[in-house]
Design a protein around this motif. Sequence first.
Motif, PDB file in Angstrom:
ATOM      1  N   ALA A  25       0.786  -1.231   0.000  1.00  0.00           N
ATOM      2  CA  ALA A  25       0.000   0.000   0.000  1.00  0.00           C
ATOM      3  C   ALA A  25       0.821   1.284   0.000  1.00  0.00           C
ATOM      4  O   ALA A  25       0.743   2.091   0.901  1.00  0.00           O
ATOM      5  CB  ALA A  25      -0.959   0.001   1.190  1.00  0.00           C
ATOM      6  N   MET A  48       8.726   7.661   3.187  1.00  0.00           N
ATOM      7  CA  MET A  48       7.470   8.382   3.390  1.00  0.00           C
ATOM      8  C   MET A  48       7.609   9.863   3.065  1.00  0.00           C
ATOM      9  O   MET A  48       6.645  10.515   2.691  1.00  0.00           O
ATOM     10  CB  MET A  48       7.046   8.200   4.841  1.00  0.00           C
ATOM     11  N   LEU A  49       8.804  10.408   3.237  1.00  0.00           N
ATOM     12  CA  LEU A  49       9.012  11.844   3.072  1.00  0.00           C
ATOM     13  C   LEU A  49      10.264  12.122   2.243  1.00  0.00           C
ATOM     14  O   LEU A  49      11.138  11.269   2.146  1.00  0.00           O
ATOM     15  CB  LEU A  49       9.161  12.487   4.460  1.00  0.00           C
ATOM     16  N   TYR A  63      13.091   8.705   4.937  1.00  0.00           N
ATOM     17  CA  TYR A  63      13.321   9.764   3.953  1.00  0.00           C
ATOM     18  C   TYR A  63      14.033   9.262   2.704  1.00  0.00           C
ATOM     19  O   TYR A  63      14.879   8.369   2.781  1.00  0.00           O
ATOM     20  CB  TYR A  63      14.168  10.873   4.587  1.00  0.00           C
ATOM     21  N   ILE A 107       2.710  15.785  -1.481  1.00  0.00           N
ATOM     22  CA  ILE A 107       3.799  15.056  -0.821  1.00  0.00           C
ATOM     23  C   ILE A 107       4.308  13.956  -1.749  1.00  0.00           C
ATOM     24  O   ILE A 107       5.509  13.747  -1.876  1.00  0.00           O
ATOM     25  CB  ILE A 107       3.354  14.493   0.552  1.00  0.00           C
TER      26      ILE A 107
ATOM     27  N   TYR B  50       3.414   3.940  13.168  1.00  0.00           N
ATOM     28  CA  TYR B  50       2.710   3.792  11.893  1.00  0.00           C
ATOM     29  C   TYR B  50       2.328   2.360  11.535  1.00  0.00           C
ATOM     30  O   TYR B  50       1.170   2.058  11.240  1.00  0.00           O
ATOM     31  CB  TYR B  50       3.558   4.269  10.710  1.00  0.00           C
ATOM     32  N   ILE B  78      -5.219  17.134  10.696  1.00  0.00           N
ATOM     33  CA  ILE B  78      -6.025  16.360   9.761  1.00  0.00           C
ATOM     34  C   ILE B  78      -6.902  15.422  10.556  1.00  0.00           C
ATOM     35  O   ILE B  78      -6.472  14.882  11.576  1.00  0.00           O
ATOM     36  CB  ILE B  78      -5.109  15.527   8.836  1.00  0.00           C
ATOM     37  N   GLY B 150      -3.734   1.016   3.936  1.00  0.00           N
ATOM     38  CA  GLY B 150      -2.378   1.461   4.253  1.00  0.00           C
ATOM     39  C   GLY B 150      -2.075   2.801   3.603  1.00  0.00           C
ATOM     40  O   GLY B 150      -1.519   3.700   4.230  1.00  0.00           O
ATOM     41  N   ALA B 151      -2.478   2.948   2.338  1.00  0.00           N
ATOM     42  CA  ALA B 151      -2.185   4.176   1.607  1.00  0.00           C
ATOM     43  C   ALA B 151      -3.035   5.340   2.121  1.00  0.00           C
ATOM     44  O   ALA B 151      -2.579   6.479   2.182  1.00  0.00           O
ATOM     45  CB  ALA B 151      -2.440   3.968   0.122  1.00  0.00           C
ATOM     46  N   ILE B 152      -4.257   5.049   2.519  1.00  0.00           N
ATOM     47  CA  ILE B 152      -5.133   6.098   3.034  1.00  0.00           C
ATOM     48  C   ILE B 152      -4.627   6.589   4.396  1.00  0.00           C
ATOM     49  O   ILE B 152      -4.573   7.785   4.665  1.00  0.00           O
ATOM     50  CB  ILE B 152      -6.591   5.592   3.090  1.00  0.00           C
ATOM     51  N   THR B 154      -1.580   6.554   5.472  1.00  0.00           N
ATOM     52  CA  THR B 154      -0.298   7.251   5.450  1.00  0.00           C
ATOM     53  C   THR B 154      -0.454   8.731   5.098  1.00  0.00           C
ATOM     54  O   THR B 154       0.495   9.479   5.239  1.00  0.00           O
ATOM     55  CB  THR B 154       0.717   6.618   4.470  1.00  0.00           C
ATOM     56  N   VAL B 155      -1.641   9.153   4.659  1.00  0.00           N
ATOM     57  CA  VAL B 155      -1.817  10.576   4.337  1.00  0.00           C
ATOM     58  C   VAL B 155      -1.625  11.454   5.587  1.00  0.00           C
ATOM     59  O   VAL B 155      -0.756  12.319   5.599  1.00  0.00           O
ATOM     60  CB  VAL B 155      -3.162  10.837   3.633  1.00  0.00           C
ATOM     61  N   MET B 157      -0.255  10.502   8.293  1.00  0.00           N
ATOM     62  CA  MET B 157       1.065  10.160   8.827  1.00  0.00           C
ATOM     63  C   MET B 157       2.155  10.960   8.134  1.00  0.00           C
ATOM     64  O   MET B 157       3.053  11.497   8.771  1.00  0.00           O
ATOM     65  CB  MET B 157       1.344   8.673   8.634  1.00  0.00           C
ATOM     66  N   ALA B 158       2.070  11.026   6.797  1.00  0.00           N
ATOM     67  CA  ALA B 158       3.112  11.710   6.032  1.00  0.00           C
ATOM     68  C   ALA B 158       3.075  13.213   6.300  1.00  0.00           C
ATOM     69  O   ALA B 158       4.104  13.866   6.348  1.00  0.00           O
ATOM     70  CB  ALA B 158       2.947  11.443   4.540  1.00  0.00           C
ATOM     71  N   GLU B 159       1.870  13.736   6.490  1.00  0.00           N
ATOM     72  CA  GLU B 159       1.730  15.176   6.695  1.00  0.00           C
ATOM     73  C   GLU B 159       2.559  15.653   7.897  1.00  0.00           C
ATOM     74  O   GLU B 159       3.188  16.694   7.853  1.00  0.00           O
ATOM     75  CB  GLU B 159       0.254  15.520   6.884  1.00  0.00           C
ATOM     76  N   GLY B 161       4.766  13.488   9.517  1.00  0.00           N
ATOM     77  CA  GLY B 161       5.764  12.439   9.725  1.00  0.00           C
ATOM     78  C   GLY B 161       7.133  12.958  10.110  1.00  0.00           C
ATOM     79  O   GLY B 161       7.919  12.250  10.733  1.00  0.00           O
ATOM     80  N   GLY B 162       7.415  14.208   9.749  1.00  0.00           N
ATOM     81  CA  GLY B 162       8.698  14.774  10.115  1.00  0.00           C
ATOM     82  C   GLY B 162       8.774  15.100  11.595  1.00  0.00           C
ATOM     83  O   GLY B 162       9.840  15.338  12.139  1.00  0.00           O
ATOM     84  N   SER B 164       6.824  13.285  14.154  1.00  0.00           N
ATOM     85  CA  SER B 164       6.563  12.181  15.073  1.00  0.00           C
ATOM     86  C   SER B 164       6.418  10.868  14.310  1.00  0.00           C
ATOM     87  O   SER B 164       6.002  10.852  13.159  1.00  0.00           O
ATOM     88  CB  SER B 164       5.258  12.478  15.836  1.00  0.00           C
ATOM     89  N   ASP B 165       6.755   9.772  14.952  1.00  0.00           N
ATOM     90  CA  ASP B 165       6.568   8.450  14.345  1.00  0.00           C
ATOM     91  C   ASP B 165       5.273   7.817  14.833  1.00  0.00           C
ATOM     92  O   ASP B 165       5.014   6.655  14.576  1.00  0.00           O
ATOM     93  CB  ASP B 165       7.728   7.525  14.721  1.00  0.00           C
TER      94      ASP B 165
END
Lengths: 160, 206
Positions: A25, A48-49, A63, A107, B50, B78, B150-152, B154-155, B157-159, B161-162, B164-165
Amino acid sequence: MNDKIVVGIADMKLAQRQGMLITYALGSCVGICLYDPVIKLAGLIHIMLPLNMETGRKSPMKYADTGIRETLRQMEQKGASRSRIVAKIAGGARMFDVPGNGSLGNIGQRNIEAVHMTLKRENIKLLREDVGGTVARTLLFDASSGQACIRSYGKAEVIF
Amino acid sequence: MKTFDELNILELDTIREIGSIGTGNAATALSNMLGCEVRIDVPEVRIMEYNEAIDWIGGPEAITAGVLVRINGEVNGIMLAVQQIEFVNMILSRILGKEITNYDELKELESSALVEVGNITISTFINALSSLADITMHLTVPAFAVDMQGAILTVPMAEFGGQSDYIMTIGSNFICDHRVVPYRLLLSPDVRSLNFLLKKLGVLDE
């Protein structure tokens, strides 16, 4: 196909000669397959980033830049040669179309650009890519052949 | 600045309480919309890494419908509502008198019903939070996606993600027409907003 090695988010796994690396995913995340065909050493990263600006740099695999560099280092330690390593990438989709804001939607795009830039800087040839769009991808990477395969919802599998 | 994994027991309890009140209000709003009694179990608020969060919600590859709203104002973040098939069918059977077996069957009408339900649960949740903490929060128009969980996930999470884990998940069961269906919400404020929120609620231990 039984010996699947699962790569989580912000994670990387190596496999040599045999084994199927898989990461599930990929949305805006990007999966990067690195392969040395001579010694059949495969690495799959799930980033992820785009760029690592953390002070402690605790999780390099989160990263694009530090993830690729650290994986190349580990592959070279196992005998891979930088000049032989090739890459295939997938992911970087835009999952939600949220009106009127910047970073949320792109992103994925920023991840793709950071991966391209890092591969170029490290002189790694990008063989194939399946990136962008709005659909999530599961990426499989076969260590015995270097062949990758993408599974998406409502679409046929893509081998590349 | 504290991140999710650094919260103490009092701060976590406060967040759980918000989760309880917020989902309670969401159930009431859903009752009104569906025209039947909707009850709710005591929600479980969890803060997870995550990969752990994705496993907890049912694995990365399962298909789900996600409604996502962005929060602006004094708090930035979010909120995501994860609508799994049992929940989707509870809604569709009440509103449209039909059920689906596969997400392919969601056409425009079904999708907009789900977006509306997601939007209402998120808005009532945020309204409850906003009046409890006495802060102003604005919400964007909801966005909708049907794809791998999983992909939904991570949105959000990625926002952030820098920073916090970890991610905060609020899970509960809605009970309607003798059906018990799981409902999952993710609330992801950025780190500054999380601290501001706890401060306004009077529990931040600096």
